[in-house]
Write a protein that holds these residues in place. Structure first.
Motif, PDB file in Angstrom:
ATOM      1  N   ASP A 236      40.559  40.096  44.301  1.00 15.54           N
ATOM      2  CA  ASP A 236      40.393  38.651  44.522  1.00 15.54           C
ATOM      3  C   ASP A 236      39.431  38.051  43.504  1.00 15.54           C
ATOM      4  OD1 ASP A 236      42.156  38.521  46.622  1.00 15.54           O
ATOM      5  OD2 ASP A 236      40.622  38.549  48.191  1.00 15.54           O
ATOM      6  N   ILE A 237      38.321  38.735  43.257  1.00 16.02           N
ATOM      7  CA  ILE A 237      37.327  38.235  42.295  1.00 16.02           C
ATOM      8  C   ILE A 237      37.951  38.103  40.909  1.00 16.02           C
ATOM      9  CG2 ILE A 237      35.215  38.855  41.045  1.00 16.02           C
ATOM     10  CD1 ILE A 237      34.186  40.079  43.679  1.00 16.02           C
ATOM     11  N   TYR A 238      38.684  39.114  40.490  1.00 16.10           N
ATOM     12  CA  TYR A 238      39.291  39.121  39.152  1.00 16.10           C
ATOM     13  C   TYR A 238      40.364  38.050  39.010  1.00 16.10           C
ATOM     14  CZ  TYR A 238      42.412  40.852  35.435  1.00 16.10           C
ATOM     15  OH  TYR A 238      43.229  40.971  34.339  1.00 16.10           O
ATOM     16  N   TYR A 239      41.307  38.013  39.948  1.00 13.61           N
ATOM     17  CA  TYR A 239      42.417  37.070  39.813  1.00 13.61           C
ATOM     18  C   TYR A 239      41.985  35.620  40.049  1.00 13.61           C
ATOM     19  CZ  TYR A 239      45.486  41.025  39.221  1.00 13.61           C
ATOM     20  OH  TYR A 239      46.085  42.160  38.723  1.00 13.61           O
ATOM     21  N   ASN A 240      40.994  35.408  40.876  1.00  9.97           N
ATOM     22  CA  ASN A 240      40.440  34.049  41.019  1.00  9.97           C
ATOM     23  C   ASN A 240      39.799  33.590  39.722  1.00  9.97           C
ATOM     24  OD1 ASN A 240      41.249  33.696  43.684  1.00  9.97           O
ATOM     25  ND2 ASN A 240      39.323  34.414  44.550  1.00  9.97           N
ATOM     26  N   PHE A 241      39.122  34.498  39.043  1.00 11.14           N
ATOM     27  CA  PHE A 241      38.521  34.181  37.745  1.00 11.14           C
ATOM     28  C   PHE A 241      39.596  33.777  36.738  1.00 11.14           C
ATOM     29  CE2 PHE A 241      37.438  36.151  33.540  1.00 11.14           C
ATOM     30  CZ  PHE A 241      36.541  35.181  33.116  1.00 11.14           C
ATOM     31  N   LEU A 242      40.680  34.542  36.666  1.00 13.46           N
ATOM     32  CA  LEU A 242      41.757  34.213  35.733  1.00 13.46           C
ATOM     33  C   LEU A 242      42.403  32.876  36.082  1.00 13.46           C
ATOM     34  CD1 LEU A 242      43.561  37.655  35.231  1.00 13.46           C
ATOM     35  CD2 LEU A 242      41.816  36.582  33.795  1.00 13.46           C
ATOM     36  N   GLU A 243      42.581  32.639  37.373  1.00 13.23           N
ATOM     37  CA  GLU A 243      43.180  31.380  37.817  1.00 13.23           C
ATOM     38  C   GLU A 243      42.293  30.195  37.448  1.00 13.23           C
ATOM     39  OE1 GLU A 243      45.900  30.256  41.618  1.00 13.23           O
ATOM     40  OE2 GLU A 243      43.930  31.146  42.055  1.00 13.23           O
ATOM     41  N   GLN A 244      40.979  30.372  37.592  1.00  9.78           N
ATOM     42  CA  GLN A 244      40.041  29.301  37.243  1.00  9.78           C
ATOM     43  C   GLN A 244      40.023  29.045  35.733  1.00  9.78           C
ATOM     44  OE1 GLN A 244      36.384  30.646  38.999  1.00  9.78           O
ATOM     45  NE2 GLN A 244      37.133  30.378  41.087  1.00  9.78           N
TER      46      GLN A 244
ATOM     47  N   SER B 245      42.574  29.511  33.731  1.00 11.99           N
ATOM     48  CA  SER B 245      43.829  28.812  33.449  1.00 11.99           C
ATOM     49  C   SER B 245      43.739  27.339  33.834  1.00 11.99           C
ATOM     50  CB  SER B 245      44.972  29.489  34.198  1.00 11.99           C
ATOM     51  OG  SER B 245      46.177  28.800  34.021  1.00 11.99           O
ATOM     52  N   ALA B 246      43.141  27.055  34.991  1.00 14.70           N
ATOM     53  CA  ALA B 246      42.996  25.672  35.452  1.00 14.70           C
ATOM     54  C   ALA B 246      42.118  24.856  34.505  1.00 14.70           C
ATOM     55  CB  ALA B 246      42.415  25.654  36.862  1.00 14.70           C
ATOM     56  N   SER B 247      41.251  25.560  33.765  1.00 13.79           N
ATOM     57  CA  SER B 247      40.363  24.888  32.808  1.00 13.79           C
ATOM     58  C   SER B 247      40.980  24.817  31.414  1.00 13.79           C
ATOM     59  CB  SER B 247      39.024  25.632  32.724  1.00 13.79           C
ATOM     60  OG  SER B 247      38.408  25.695  33.994  1.00 13.79           O
ATOM     61  N   GLY B 248      42.227  25.284  31.286  1.00 19.95           N
ATOM     62  CA  GLY B 248      42.909  25.226  29.995  1.00 19.95           C
ATOM     63  C   GLY B 248      42.569  26.365  29.065  1.00 19.95           C
ATOM     64  N   VAL B 249      42.065  27.461  29.609  1.00 19.67           N
ATOM     65  CA  VAL B 249      41.659  28.616  28.800  1.00 19.67           C
ATOM     66  C   VAL B 249      42.660  29.754  29.007  1.00 19.67           C
ATOM     67  CG1 VAL B 249      39.818  30.259  28.285  1.00 19.67           C
ATOM     68  CG2 VAL B 249      39.242  27.952  29.107  1.00 19.67           C
ATOM     69  N   ARG B 250      43.188  30.274  27.912  1.00 21.82           N
ATOM     70  CA  ARG B 250      44.094  31.410  27.987  1.00 21.82           C
ATOM     71  C   ARG B 250      43.308  32.720  27.958  1.00 21.82           C
ATOM     72  NH1 ARG B 250      49.151  30.646  23.979  1.00 21.82           N
ATOM     73  NH2 ARG B 250      49.610  32.658  24.947  1.00 21.82           N
ATOM     74  N   ALA B 251      43.978  33.814  28.272  1.00 19.68           N
ATOM     75  CA  ALA B 251      43.310  35.125  28.283  1.00 19.68           C
ATOM     76  C   ALA B 251      44.213  36.184  27.672  1.00 19.68           C
ATOM     77  CB  ALA B 251      42.919  35.516  29.701  1.00 19.68           C
ATOM     78  N   ALA B 252      43.615  37.053  26.852  1.00 21.66           N
ATOM     79  CA  ALA B 252      44.285  38.233  26.312  1.00 21.66           C
ATOM     80  C   ALA B 252      43.477  39.447  26.770  1.00 21.66           C
ATOM     81  CB  ALA B 252      44.365  38.173  24.791  1.00 21.66           C
ATOM     82  N   ILE B 253      44.108  40.327  27.514  1.00 25.41           N
ATOM     83  CA  ILE B 253      43.409  41.401  28.218  1.00 25.41           C
ATOM     84  C   ILE B 253      44.048  42.737  27.866  1.00 25.41           C
ATOM     85  CG2 ILE B 253      42.816  42.304  30.518  1.00 25.41           C
ATOM     86  CD1 ILE B 253      43.243  39.310  31.483  1.00 25.41           C
ATOM     87  N   ILE B 254      43.226  43.771  27.711  1.00 30.79           N
ATOM     88  CA  ILE B 254      43.746  45.128  27.550  1.00 30.79           C
ATOM     89  C   ILE B 254      43.199  46.007  28.683  1.00 30.79           C
ATOM     90  CG2 ILE B 254      44.016  44.959  25.048  1.00 30.79           C
ATOM     91  CD1 ILE B 254      41.435  46.632  24.766  1.00 30.79           C
TER      92      ILE B 254
ATOM     93  N   LEU C 144      50.803  36.333  35.978  1.00 32.38           N
ATOM     94  CA  LEU C 144      50.339  36.366  34.598  1.00 32.38           C
ATOM     95  C   LEU C 144      51.126  35.389  33.730  1.00 32.38           C
ATOM     96  CD1 LEU C 144      49.955  40.240  34.225  1.00 32.38           C
ATOM     97  CD2 LEU C 144      48.128  38.577  34.623  1.00 32.38           C
ATOM     98  N   LYS C 145      52.422  35.331  33.929  1.00 29.38           N
ATOM     99  CA  LYS C 145      53.256  34.419  33.149  1.00 29.38           C
ATOM    100  C   LYS C 145      52.927  32.972  33.473  1.00 29.38           C
ATOM    101  CE  LYS C 145      58.077  33.419  31.984  1.00 29.38           C
ATOM    102  NZ  LYS C 145      59.497  33.797  32.230  1.00 29.38           N
ATOM    103  N   ARG C 146      52.732  32.705  34.762  1.00 24.80           N
ATOM    104  CA  ARG C 146      52.446  31.329  35.196  1.00 24.80           C
ATOM    105  C   ARG C 146      51.150  30.808  34.582  1.00 24.80           C
ATOM    106  NH1 ARG C 146      52.972  32.294  40.082  1.00 24.80           N
ATOM    107  NH2 ARG C 146      50.826  32.434  40.852  1.00 24.80           N
ATOM    108  N   HIS C 147      50.185  31.694  34.405  1.00 31.01           N
ATOM    109  CA  HIS C 147      48.879  31.275  33.891  1.00 31.01           C
ATOM    110  C   HIS C 147      48.691  31.597  32.407  1.00 31.01           C
ATOM    111  CE1 HIS C 147      47.362  29.991  37.775  1.00 31.01           C
ATOM    112  NE2 HIS C 147      47.846  31.105  38.310  1.00 31.01           N
TER     113      HIS C 147
END
Length: 386
Positions: free
Chosen positions: A61-69, A71-80, A97-100
């Motif tokens: 929950d902590i991780y995916y909420n962070f990614l969702e936030q 995305s909502a702020s207009g920031v993309r993420a590249a993760i390995i 992942l695709k949606r965000h």
């Protein structure tokens, strides 16, 4: 384009029996706010998202909420994915992942990693994303006769994988994200060895210059490997000793041609105190009483009565101080009137423990009796309960 490099989030990490998720969430909130304030376009996360191969629901929950936030702020993420991560699980929520607009690169057996071609507001970059690569996937290591040959084989193969991926990159600006141990780096001691005792260090000198920036993960201490290649380090201390080094995140501005202008390093605030305490009861009790929101490791140089132990725990609870570990280094006992070595042979466990308490000047009949009951239960094969 502004890119923020972080790594080794280790959601779900614990110090002793205490979860660090509260501090991790606060750190991620800080990262999110920083991205908004600095108009960051892309966050590069260089592996070890989770501390465990099977993270808890709270950690996810902590991780995916962070990614969702983000995305909502207009920031993309590249993760390995790193060596701590379950690669399949990290890549499982494909629709999310695709949606965000989040890219997650996990291990593949062919070691074929196509660059991520990213276009944000007309600005194009190519991201070569290399997750943790198992040494068993690399040819030449099994045949190596010693660690030097194995290290050379692994480094050569790793460089070849990077060169192959970079050769197909379309943009002039290329970023590398990788999770590995690179030659010249210094471990903190809390990292999990990832190949053959951690001996397979990779030489980054042959490929680093071909990238605008190299974002490395795995080691928890922030450090520079080349002019444009850095470990950002973990976002929180994964051990108490790590707190001696400030935690960092790195901002890259791809519009700048010079490395010293392109790369900025920022502190990540600490949301708890981390301390190693050593000394007598009075000194340690005084330190504990003055702390708030802390993780501590304690080594006493004197034995404790049960009353003193209770007082210490009460003081710790009052300040939300988590005692991660507690030990004793009582060297003076060997210099007292303790029983002679020959006499030890005729002593049982309970008698030896009582002699120890008496020599330490802290004999407590309740403690001695508790020890005797536990020792008798263990010898009888019974389960030991509180």
């Amino acid at each position: 384009m502004r890119i923020l490099h972080i790594s080794d989030i280790h959601v779900g990490a614990k110090l002793g029996r205490y979860s660090q998720n509260g501090d991790i969430k606060k750190c991620l909130d800080h990262v999110r706010d920083f991205c908004v304030e600095r108009k960051v376009a892309l966050v590069a996360i260089a592996g070890d998202i989770f501390d465990s191969y099977n993270p808890s629901g709270e950690s996810e929950d902590i991780y995916y909420n962070f990614l969702e936030q983000l995305s909502a702020s207009g920031v993309r993420a590249a993760i390995i994915a790193g060596n701590h991560d379950n690669h399949e699980r990290l890549n499982a929520p494909a629709a999310f992942l695709k949606r965000h607009d989040i890219s997650v690169t996990v291990n593949n057996p062919r070691n074929n990693y196509a660059p991520l071609e990213i276009n944000i507001d007309g600005e194009k970059i190519s991201v070569v994303a290399l997750p943790y690569i198992y040494d068993a996937q690399v040819s030449g290591i099994a045949e190596a006769e010693n660690e030097i040959e194995a290290s050379q084989a692994y480094s050569k193969a790793y460089n070849s994988i990077i060169a192959s991926a970079a050769a197909s990159a379309e943009a002039d600006i290329k970023i590398l994200i990788a999770h590995a141990f690179f030659r010249g780096a210094i471990a903190s001691g809390s990292e999990r060895n990832i190949q053959r005792g951690g001996s397979l260090a990779i030489d980054a000198s042959s490929f680093a210059a071909g990238f605008s920036y190299c974002a490395f993960g795995h080691l928890h201490r922030h450090q520079r490997i080349a002019e444009n290649a850095f470990y950002s380090g973990s976002i929180i201390p994964i051990s108490i000793d790590e707190a001696a080094y400030k935690k960092k995140m790195i901002l890259i501005d791809t519009t700048q041609s010079l490395a010293d202008k392109r790369i900025e390093i920022f502190d990540i605030p600490s949301f708890s105190v981390y301390k190693n305490l050593c000394g007598g009861f009075d000194e340690i009790y005084s330190n504990i009483s003055g702390l708030k929101n802390a993780y501590v490791s304690i080594v006493f140089n004197e034995a404790l009565t049960l009353d003193r132990q209770d007082a210490l725990l009460k003081a710790a609870r009052a300040g939300d101080v988590k005692i991660v570990s507690q030990g004793f280094d009582i060297r003076r006992i060997g210099e007292t009137g303790f029983a002679a070595p020959d006499k030890f042979l005729s002593y049982g466990e309970s008698a030896l423990f009582e002699e120890y308490l008496k020599a330490a000047g802290c004999f407590d009949q309740r403690l001695a009796e508790k020890f005797r009951l536990i020792a008798d239960s263990v010898k009888a094969g019974d389960a030991v309960c509180d």
